[in-house]
Design a protein around this motif. Structure first.
Motif, short mmCIF file in Angstrom:
data_model
loop_
_atom_site.label_atom_id
_atom_site.label_comp_id
_atom_site.label_asym_id
_atom_site.label_seq_id
_atom_site.Cartn_x
_atom_site.Cartn_y
_atom_site.Cartn_z
N PRO A 61 12.10 -0.33 99.70
CA PRO A 61 13.64 -0.02 100.76
C PRO A 61 14.20 -1.53 100.86
O PRO A 61 15.44 -1.48 100.89
CB PRO A 61 12.79 0.56 101.80
CG PRO A 61 11.69 1.37 101.43
CD PRO A 61 11.17 0.44 100.19
N TYR B 223 16.40 3.47 106.19
CA TYR B 223 17.34 4.17 105.36
C TYR B 223 17.82 5.60 105.71
O TYR B 223 17.09 6.04 106.29
CB TYR B 223 17.30 3.64 103.92
CG TYR B 223 15.90 4.59 103.40
CD1 TYR B 223 16.48 5.87 102.54
CD2 TYR B 223 14.75 4.20 103.33
CE1 TYR B 223 15.07 6.55 102.20
CE2 TYR B 223 13.57 4.71 102.96
CZ TYR B 223 13.90 5.75 102.23
OH TYR B 223 12.81 6.66 101.92
N LYS C 108 18.65 8.71 103.95
CA LYS C 108 18.32 9.41 102.70
C LYS C 108 19.46 10.46 102.48
O LYS C 108 20.20 11.10 103.16
CB LYS C 108 17.22 10.31 102.58
CG LYS C 108 17.00 11.49 103.61
CD LYS C 108 15.58 12.05 103.84
CE LYS C 108 15.77 13.14 104.68
NZ LYS C 108 14.26 13.78 104.95
N GLY D 244 18.30 5.96 99.08
CA GLY D 244 19.13 5.63 100.50
C GLY D 244 20.66 5.37 100.36
O GLY D 244 20.94 5.18 99.12
N PHE E 155 21.47 1.14 104.73
CA PHE E 155 19.95 0.54 104.95
C PHE E 155 20.35 -0.13 106.33
O PHE E 155 21.33 -0.74 106.33
CB PHE E 155 19.77 -0.33 103.79
CG PHE E 155 19.33 0.56 102.55
CD1 PHE E 155 17.88 0.70 102.40
CD2 PHE E 155 20.36 0.75 101.72
CE1 PHE E 155 17.68 1.39 101.22
CE2 PHE E 155 20.12 1.74 100.51
CZ PHE E 155 18.61 1.90 100.22
#
Length: 140
Positions: free
Chosen positions: A46, A51, A53, A60, A63
């Motif tokens: 990540p 993040y 989804k 993602g 972020f």
């Protein structure tokens, strides 16, 4: 150890006060969890504490990184390679990568939060001239 506790508390605060109300169940916390090292569908970690989804829970579309400080706004922040790589990737894909800096104040019951909404755009323009220092991995 104090830095880790402070960092987790900063993430907790941003999640509770800002991100969860905004994104609800779409928000995924990676920071300080086992998800921190799980590859997303693009083959990278990540690289952020949170993040949002998409329908694919391993991809993602926004972020968020959280940094912390005590009493004063920091003169600089430390960005890991994974965070930097994700921010640049986000810029290339037109996705937001934002940073929140949580400043814990001795005199206030709630922390002060600074927001850097366009870190993805900033990341692509960073050069060695923008660094205060950097860590180099050694294989001894």
């Amino acid at each position: 150890m104090i830095d880790q506790v402070l960092a987790k508390e900063a993430e907790d605060y941003v999640e509770r006060a800002i991100l969860r109300p905004k994104h609800g169940q779409s928000l995924v916390r990676a920071g300080h969890t086992e998800r921190e090292f799980v590859l997303l569908s693009d083959g990278a970690v990540p690289g952020a504490d949170f993040y949002v989804k998409e329908e694919n829970p391993k991809r993602g579309n926004c972020f968020y990184e959280v940094k912390s400080a005590i009493n004063n706004a920091p003169a600089s922040i430390r960005i890991t390679r994974a965070e930097f790589t994700r921010a640049k990737k986000c810029h290339g894909e037109g996705l937001p990568y934002e940073i929140y800096v949580v400043i814990f104040l001795k005199t206030a019951p709630t922390p002060k939060v600074l927001h850097i909404p366009d870190f993805a755009a900033m990341a692509v323009g960073l050069t060695i001239d923008h660094t205060v220092a950097f860590d180099i991995a050694l294989d001894l």
